[in-house]
Design a protein around this motif. Sequence first.
Motif, short mmCIF file in Angstrom:
data_model
loop_
_atom_site.label_atom_id
_atom_site.label_comp_id
_atom_site.label_asym_id
_atom_site.label_seq_id
_atom_site.Cartn_x
_atom_site.Cartn_y
_atom_site.Cartn_z
N VAL A 39 -88.00 10.00 85.82
CA VAL A 39 -86.90 9.04 85.57
C VAL A 39 -85.78 9.27 86.57
CG1 VAL A 39 -85.16 8.30 83.91
CG2 VAL A 39 -87.48 8.81 83.14
N LEU A 40 -85.40 10.53 86.76
CA LEU A 40 -84.29 10.84 87.66
C LEU A 40 -84.67 10.50 89.10
CD1 LEU A 40 -81.47 11.98 87.27
CD2 LEU A 40 -82.38 14.25 87.75
N GLY A 41 -85.91 10.81 89.48
CA GLY A 41 -86.35 10.49 90.84
C GLY A 41 -86.39 9.00 91.10
N ALA A 42 -86.85 8.22 90.12
CA ALA A 42 -86.90 6.77 90.29
C ALA A 42 -85.50 6.18 90.43
CB ALA A 42 -87.62 6.14 89.09
N LEU A 43 -84.56 6.67 89.62
CA LEU A 43 -83.19 6.16 89.71
C LEU A 43 -82.54 6.54 91.03
CD1 LEU A 43 -80.94 4.61 88.34
CD2 LEU A 43 -80.29 6.69 87.13
N GLU A 44 -82.75 7.77 91.46
CA GLU A 44 -82.19 8.21 92.74
C GLU A 44 -82.78 7.40 93.89
OE1 GLU A 44 -82.58 12.33 93.46
OE2 GLU A 44 -81.26 12.95 91.83
N SER A 45 -84.08 7.16 93.85
CA SER A 45 -84.72 6.38 94.91
C SER A 45 -84.18 4.96 94.95
CB SER A 45 -86.23 6.36 94.70
OG SER A 45 -86.77 7.67 94.74
N ALA A 46 -83.95 4.37 93.76
CA ALA A 46 -83.40 3.02 93.70
C ALA A 46 -81.99 2.96 94.27
CB ALA A 46 -83.42 2.52 92.26
N LEU A 47 -81.21 4.02 94.07
CA LEU A 47 -79.84 4.04 94.57
C LEU A 47 -79.76 4.36 96.05
CD1 LEU A 47 -78.05 5.92 91.63
CD2 LEU A 47 -77.89 3.48 92.17
N LEU A 48 -80.70 5.16 96.55
CA LEU A 48 -80.65 5.61 97.94
C LEU A 48 -81.50 4.76 98.88
CD1 LEU A 48 -80.78 9.49 97.44
CD2 LEU A 48 -78.81 8.12 98.13
N TYR A 49 -82.38 3.91 98.34
CA TYR A 49 -83.28 3.13 99.21
C TYR A 49 -82.53 2.09 100.04
CZ TYR A 49 -86.96 -0.04 100.71
OH TYR A 49 -87.77 -0.83 101.47
N PRO A 50 -81.68 1.25 99.44
CA PRO A 50 -80.98 0.27 100.28
C PRO A 50 -79.88 0.94 101.09
CG PRO A 50 -80.23 0.08 98.02
CD PRO A 50 -81.36 1.09 98.02
N PRO A 51 -79.48 0.31 102.21
CA PRO A 51 -78.33 0.84 102.96
C PRO A 51 -77.09 0.85 102.07
CG PRO A 51 -79.54 -0.78 104.26
CD PRO A 51 -80.10 -0.84 102.87
N PRO A 52 -76.19 1.80 102.30
CA PRO A 52 -75.01 1.91 101.43
C PRO A 52 -74.20 0.62 101.31
CG PRO A 52 -75.20 3.86 102.81
CD PRO A 52 -76.25 2.89 103.28
N TYR A 53 -73.99 -0.07 102.43
CA TYR A 53 -73.18 -1.29 102.38
C TYR A 53 -73.85 -2.36 101.54
CZ TYR A 53 -70.45 0.78 106.16
OH TYR A 53 -69.66 1.63 106.91
N VAL A 54 -75.16 -2.43 101.62
CA VAL A 54 -75.90 -3.43 100.82
C VAL A 54 -75.76 -3.11 99.34
CG1 VAL A 54 -78.19 -4.37 100.31
CG2 VAL A 54 -77.52 -3.90 102.69
N LEU A 55 -75.90 -1.83 98.99
CA LEU A 55 -75.77 -1.45 97.58
C LEU A 55 -74.36 -1.70 97.06
CD1 LEU A 55 -77.09 -0.18 95.10
CD2 LEU A 55 -76.39 2.05 95.94
N ILE A 56 -73.35 -1.42 97.88
CA ILE A 56 -71.96 -1.63 97.45
C ILE A 56 -71.71 -3.11 97.19
CG2 ILE A 56 -69.55 -1.52 98.19
CD1 ILE A 56 -70.24 1.06 99.68
N VAL A 57 -72.14 -3.96 98.11
CA VAL A 57 -71.94 -5.40 97.94
C VAL A 57 -72.70 -5.91 96.72
CG1 VAL A 57 -72.36 -7.66 98.97
CG2 VAL A 57 -71.47 -5.80 100.38
N ALA A 58 -73.95 -5.48 96.56
CA ALA A 58 -74.74 -5.91 95.41
C ALA A 58 -74.10 -5.45 94.11
CB ALA A 58 -76.17 -5.37 95.53
N ALA A 59 -73.64 -4.19 94.08
CA ALA A 59 -73.00 -3.68 92.86
C ALA A 59 -71.74 -4.45 92.53
CB ALA A 59 -72.69 -2.18 93.02
N ALA A 85 -66.22 9.26 102.52
CA ALA A 85 -66.06 10.71 102.44
C ALA A 85 -67.27 11.45 103.00
CB ALA A 85 -65.82 11.13 100.99
N GLY A 86 -68.30 10.73 103.37
CA GLY A 86 -69.50 11.36 103.91
C GLY A 86 -70.38 12.02 102.87
N LEU A 87 -70.24 11.58 101.61
CA LEU A 87 -70.98 12.18 100.50
C LEU A 87 -71.79 11.14 99.75
CD1 LEU A 87 -68.07 14.46 99.19
CD2 LEU A 87 -70.09 15.21 100.47
N TRP A 88 -72.33 10.18 100.46
CA TRP A 88 -73.02 9.10 99.80
C TRP A 88 -74.27 9.57 99.06
CZ3 TRP A 88 -72.09 4.39 98.21
CH2 TRP A 88 -73.15 3.56 97.85
N ALA A 89 -75.12 10.34 99.72
CA ALA A 89 -76.37 10.80 99.08
C ALA A 89 -76.06 11.69 97.88
CB ALA A 89 -77.24 11.54 100.10
#
Length: 285
Positions: A39-59, A85-89
Motif C-alpha cells: 500500500v505504501l509503495g503504491a501510494l509513493e509511486s503514484a505521488l512520485l511518478y508524475p513530474p512535480p509541477y504536473v502533480l502540483i497543478v493536478a492537486a 526546498a529540494g525535498l520533493w521526494a
Amino acid sequence: MNLNLLRFSPGLYFAPAVDWLNTNFHPVFDAITKLIEAVLGALESALLYPPPYVLIVAAVLVVAFAINIRSAVVAAVALSFCLLAGLWAASMQTLALVTVAVAISVLIAFPLGVLASRRKGFEVAVRPVLDIMQTVPPWVYLIPAVMIFSLGRVPAIIATIIYGVPPMLRLTTLAFNQVPKDLLELGQATGAPPRAILLKIEIPSAMPTLLVGLNQCILLSLAMVVLAGLVGAGGLGAEVTRGLTRMEMGLGLRAGLAIVAIAILLDRLSKGALQGRARSPDRSA
C-alpha cells in the motif's frame, strides 16, 4: 538486603513475550509487512511518478473543484515549498506514510470511539489504557515495533498508528457523547433506522469535535515521522535526523518547515473534505 531483588525490570518479561510472538506469529507479521509495504509503495509511486509541477497543478485543480479555492491555494503553497526546498521526494514519502498511518488510525479509533460512547462500561475500561498510551514517550513505541518488524518503514508506520489512535478515539467518544439528546429522540420518533441517525444526525453534530481529533491524529503522526527517521523510515524524518547528526542547520530547518507544510496541507484538506461531506446529507435531506 539485596536491593537488586526489589528492582522491577519489564524487559525480563517483555523480551520473552516478543520472542514468542516472533516464533509463533511470524507468518502473520510477514503478511502485515507485505500488505503495508504494498500500500505504501503504491501510494509513493503514484505521488512520485508524475513530474512535480504536473502533480502540483493536478492537486490544486482537484482541491479547487472538490473543496474550495482557499484550500487549493494552501495546497499550492505547501507543495511548492516542498519542491523549492529540494525535498520533493522526501516530502512525498512522508505524505504517503502519514496518510496511510492516519487512515488506519481513524479506521481503528472511530468505531471504537462510537462503541465507547454507546457502552459506558467499555469507555470506563478503555480510559486508563488511553491515559497510559498518551503518557508513554512516543519513541518507546518504536522499540517493540522494531523488535517485531525489524528496521524500515513498517515499524515506523505501526508505531505511528499506535501513537495516533488514542487522541482520535478519545475525541470521537467525546464528540458522540456531546450530541444533543433531543436530536436523537427526534430521529427515533420519526422512525429513522440507526444507520440514518448515525449518518444524518450524530456525525454532522459531532463533526467539530471529530475534526479536532483528526487534527490531533495528524499532528501526532507527523511528530512520529521525525522519530521514525531513526529506524530507517526515510522521508523528512531522515532529513531532520541527518541535519541533526551532521550539525547542518539549513537542512534541518528546511526539513522541519517541510513537515509543517505537510501538516497544514493534510489539516486543511481533511477539514475541507469532512466539512463538505457533513453538509451533503443536509442538502439531500
